[in-house]
Each structure stands twice: as C-alpha cells, then as structure tokens.
Design a protein around this motif. Structure first.
Motif, PDB file in Angstrom:
ATOM      1  N   UNK A  72       0.875  -1.148   0.197  1.00 30.45           N
ATOM      2  CA  UNK A  72      -0.035   0.273   0.033  1.00 30.45           C
ATOM      3  C   UNK A  72       0.945   1.356   0.119  1.00 30.45           C
ATOM      4  N   UNK A  73       1.960   1.189   0.809  1.00 29.92           N
ATOM      5  CA  UNK A  73       2.792   2.539   0.959  1.00 29.92           C
ATOM      6  C   UNK A  73       3.362   2.697  -0.562  1.00 29.92           C
ATOM      7  N   UNK A  74       4.041   1.580  -1.174  1.00 25.62           N
ATOM      8  CA  UNK A  74       4.493   1.816  -2.603  1.00 25.62           C
ATOM      9  C   UNK A  74       3.603   2.375  -3.487  1.00 25.62           C
ATOM     10  N   UNK A  75       2.432   1.726  -3.448  1.00 23.69           N
ATOM     11  CA  UNK A  75       1.259   2.443  -4.347  1.00 23.69           C
ATOM     12  C   UNK A  75       1.106   3.951  -4.184  1.00 23.69           C
ATOM     13  N   UNK A 171      -4.478  13.515  -6.634  1.00 27.95           N
ATOM     14  CA  UNK A 171      -4.188  12.643  -5.606  1.00 27.95           C
ATOM     15  C   UNK A 171      -4.598  10.927  -5.659  1.00 27.95           C
ATOM     16  N   UNK A 172      -4.155  10.443  -4.944  1.00 27.01           N
ATOM     17  CA  UNK A 172      -4.478   9.034  -4.762  1.00 27.01           C
ATOM     18  C   UNK A 172      -5.067   8.397  -3.797  1.00 27.01           C
ATOM     19  N   UNK A 173      -6.270   7.487  -3.721  1.00 27.01           N
ATOM     20  CA  UNK A 173      -6.789   6.854  -2.786  1.00 27.01           C
ATOM     21  C   UNK A 173      -6.764   5.191  -2.963  1.00 27.01           C
ATOM     22  N   UNK A 174      -5.867   4.771  -1.954  1.00 28.82           N
ATOM     23  CA  UNK A 174      -5.770   3.192  -1.908  1.00 28.82           C
ATOM     24  C   UNK A 174      -6.569   2.648  -1.086  1.00 28.82           C
ATOM     25  N   UNK A 175      -7.296   1.655  -1.418  1.00 27.53           N
ATOM     26  CA  UNK A 175      -8.338   1.166  -0.503  1.00 27.53           C
ATOM     27  C   UNK A 175      -8.671  -0.373  -1.094  1.00 27.53           C
ATOM     28  N   UNK A 177     -11.186  -3.160  -1.415  1.00 28.01           N
ATOM     29  CA  UNK A 177     -12.671  -3.054  -1.713  1.00 28.01           C
ATOM     30  C   UNK A 177     -13.268  -4.357  -2.006  1.00 28.01           C
ATOM     31  N   UNK A 178     -14.210  -4.786  -0.932  1.00 28.18           N
ATOM     32  CA  UNK A 178     -14.936  -6.196  -1.102  1.00 28.18           C
ATOM     33  C   UNK A 178     -15.237  -6.647   0.324  1.00 28.18           C
ATOM     34  N   UNK A 179     -16.240  -7.670   0.521  1.00 32.10           N
ATOM     35  CA  UNK A 179     -16.708  -8.229   1.745  1.00 32.10           C
ATOM     36  C   UNK A 179     -15.835  -8.991   2.216  1.00 32.10           C
ATOM     37  N   UNK A 180     -15.563 -10.410   1.751  1.00 33.83           N
ATOM     38  CA  UNK A 180     -14.951 -11.236   2.557  1.00 33.83           C
ATOM     39  C   UNK A 180     -13.309 -11.354   2.169  1.00 33.83           C
ATOM     40  N   UNK A 181     -13.155 -11.323   0.897  1.00 38.12           N
ATOM     41  CA  UNK A 181     -11.984 -10.854   0.218  1.00 38.12           C
ATOM     42  C   UNK A 181     -11.804  -9.485  -0.474  1.00 38.12           C
ATOM     43  N   UNK A 182     -10.922  -8.727  -0.315  1.00 37.59           N
ATOM     44  CA  UNK A 182     -10.869  -7.482  -0.932  1.00 37.59           C
ATOM     45  C   UNK A 182      -9.956  -7.365  -2.195  1.00 37.59           C
ATOM     46  N   UNK A 183     -10.227  -6.397  -2.878  1.00 36.49           N
ATOM     47  CA  UNK A 183      -9.674  -6.134  -3.980  1.00 36.49           C
ATOM     48  C   UNK A 183      -8.708  -4.934  -3.787  1.00 36.49           C
ATOM     49  N   UNK A 184      -7.428  -4.880  -3.804  1.00 43.20           N
ATOM     50  CA  UNK A 184      -6.925  -3.635  -3.643  1.00 43.20           C
ATOM     51  C   UNK A 184      -6.863  -2.657  -4.649  1.00 43.20           C
ATOM     52  N   UNK A 185      -7.603  -1.527  -4.344  1.00 43.61           N
ATOM     53  CA  UNK A 185      -8.047  -0.601  -5.532  1.00 43.61           C
ATOM     54  C   UNK A 185      -7.344   0.753  -5.193  1.00 43.61           C
ATOM     55  N   UNK A 186      -6.926   1.497  -6.143  1.00 46.55           N
ATOM     56  CA  UNK A 186      -6.209   2.666  -6.390  1.00 46.55           C
ATOM     57  C   UNK A 186      -7.313   3.759  -7.254  1.00 46.55           C
ATOM     58  N   UNK A 187      -7.766   4.929  -6.531  1.00 44.18           N
ATOM     59  CA  UNK A 187      -8.389   5.723  -7.425  1.00 44.18           C
ATOM     60  C   UNK A 187      -7.373   7.118  -7.573  1.00 44.18           C
ATOM     61  N   UNK A 188      -7.231   7.542  -8.682  1.00 45.96           N
ATOM     62  CA  UNK A 188      -6.477   8.670  -8.992  1.00 45.96           C
ATOM     63  C   UNK A 188      -7.647   9.906  -9.584  1.00 45.96           C
TER      64      UNK A 188
END
Length: 213
Positions: A72-75, A171-175, A177-188
């Motif tokens: 996450x920090x690298x993203x 700017x970037x939002x790293x989050x 997203x999902x219920x049981x498993x999540x997908x690492x998502x980045x919005x710019x």
C-alpha cells in the motif's frame, strides 16, 4: 522497550523477503528496516514480529502483514511533506511507515482502546503524526482536507464518497474493496468529477466499520 541488534537483523531479513515478493520501492524497504515492529505487538508475539504475517492487536483488529503495509505504501509513492489521510490507525505501524517516509499523517481510529494505546506509543518511539483522531473513518477529516493521498487499512464494501471528495486533484486513494476478500484498488482523481481506477489483486483485511462510536 528494547530494540536490539537481533531485532535489526530480523528487520533486514524481512526487507529481503518483501523485496523477493516484489516490493521495489527502496524508500519503503529502508523504512521497514528502521521500524521496531515488535514494539507494536503484544509481547507474547515478539518472537514472530518479523515474520510476514498479520497478528491480533486487540479490539478484534490486526496489525497488517508487512507485505500489505509495504504494498500500500509503495502504491502511494510518498513524497516528503505529502499530506496523507490514514483510515484505521490500528497498531500505528502503517502510520509509522508513512511518517518515516516523510509524510504529514492525519490518522483516524474508531476503536477507543486502540486509539488510546497508539496515541501513547507513537511519541515514545519518536514518531509524530500531524493529527491522530478517534472517529468514523467513513467520514474522513473534512476539516483538514484536501489530501495528497488517502490510505484505508480495512476492507470496505464500497468506496466511501466522503473520502473521494477529500482527495486533491491528482491525488491517490488506496483502499481494499470487497466483503470477505478485498481487491486492492487505487483511484486517481483526474478532476472535480472524474477518477481513474486501477486494481491490484486480492488481499484480506478486517472490515471497515462505521458509526461505531
């Protein structure tokens, strides 16, 4: 609160493991080598602190796996003096990573027990975020917005609109997203209304809870 040569050796090994797993940001790897992760954990976990694993930290929460923190920090591609909002202070380990990368960190924790513990721990380690607060991460910190980056360290079923609104253009939002498993998502954020979306595979996080205070 001891930090020994043995701990330093274990941190160096951990950084090597993370590099082998694909972390390429040298600044992130150097910071991982500096931060005494064992001091962020219950002493019963001290012997395991430098394994690439998540561990419980109380209040039903975990300290994230070092690979996840590094990823996450690298993203975020943190630059000195970046103003970063962190949703989910937790143990404070991710907070520490961002601070040592040179960011001005604003962090929110919704579990009062963790908020109190971490608020005391970070200054003892010489780590001083710009602002720590107890509250609902879904709402962000509108009074301190806009932010260069926002990082969410718990799984969210959807991307909270207030967080998107608090991001600077560019700017970037790293989050996750999902219920049981999540997908690492980045919005710019491209402009007032448009966001570019990128996805980076599956991760597992504790859930982001709202209105728990």
């Amino acid at each position: 609160m001891k930090d020994t040569n043995k701990h330093q050796g274990l941190r160096n090994q951990l950084a090597k493991v993370l590099e082998e797993k694909g972390i390429t940001d040298k600044n992130v790897l150097e910071v991982i080598k500096k931060i005494p992760r064992h001091l962020f954990l219950n002493s019963s976990f001290e012997d395991f602190a430098y394994q690439d694993k998540a561990f419980p930290i109380g209040a039903g929460q975990t300290i994230s796996q070092p690979y996840t923190v590094a990823f996450q920090s690298q993203l975020l591609e943190v630059k000195k003096d970046d103003k970063i909002l962190e949703i989910g202070t937790g143990s404070g380990y991710q907070t520490a990573v961002l601070c040592l990368l040179g960011a001005k960190v604003y962090s929110i924790e919704r579990q009062n027990e963790l908020f109190k513990t971490t608020s005391l721990l970070l200054p003892k380690l010489g780590i001083r975020p710009k602002h720590l607060s107890f509250g609902d991460g879904y709402k962000g910190l509108p009074n301190h917005a806009p932010f260069d980056s926002i990082i969410v360290t718990a799984g969210a079923p959807i991307i909270p609109k207030p967080l998107m609104a608090q991001l600077k253009i560019g700017g970037k939002l790293v989050i996750p997203v999902g219920d049981k498993d999540q997908v690492m998502t980045m919005l710019i954020r491209k402009n007032e209304t448009q966001f570019e979306k990128h996805e980076f595979g599956d991760f597992k996080f504790v859930p982001l809870l709202e209105n728990k205070n």
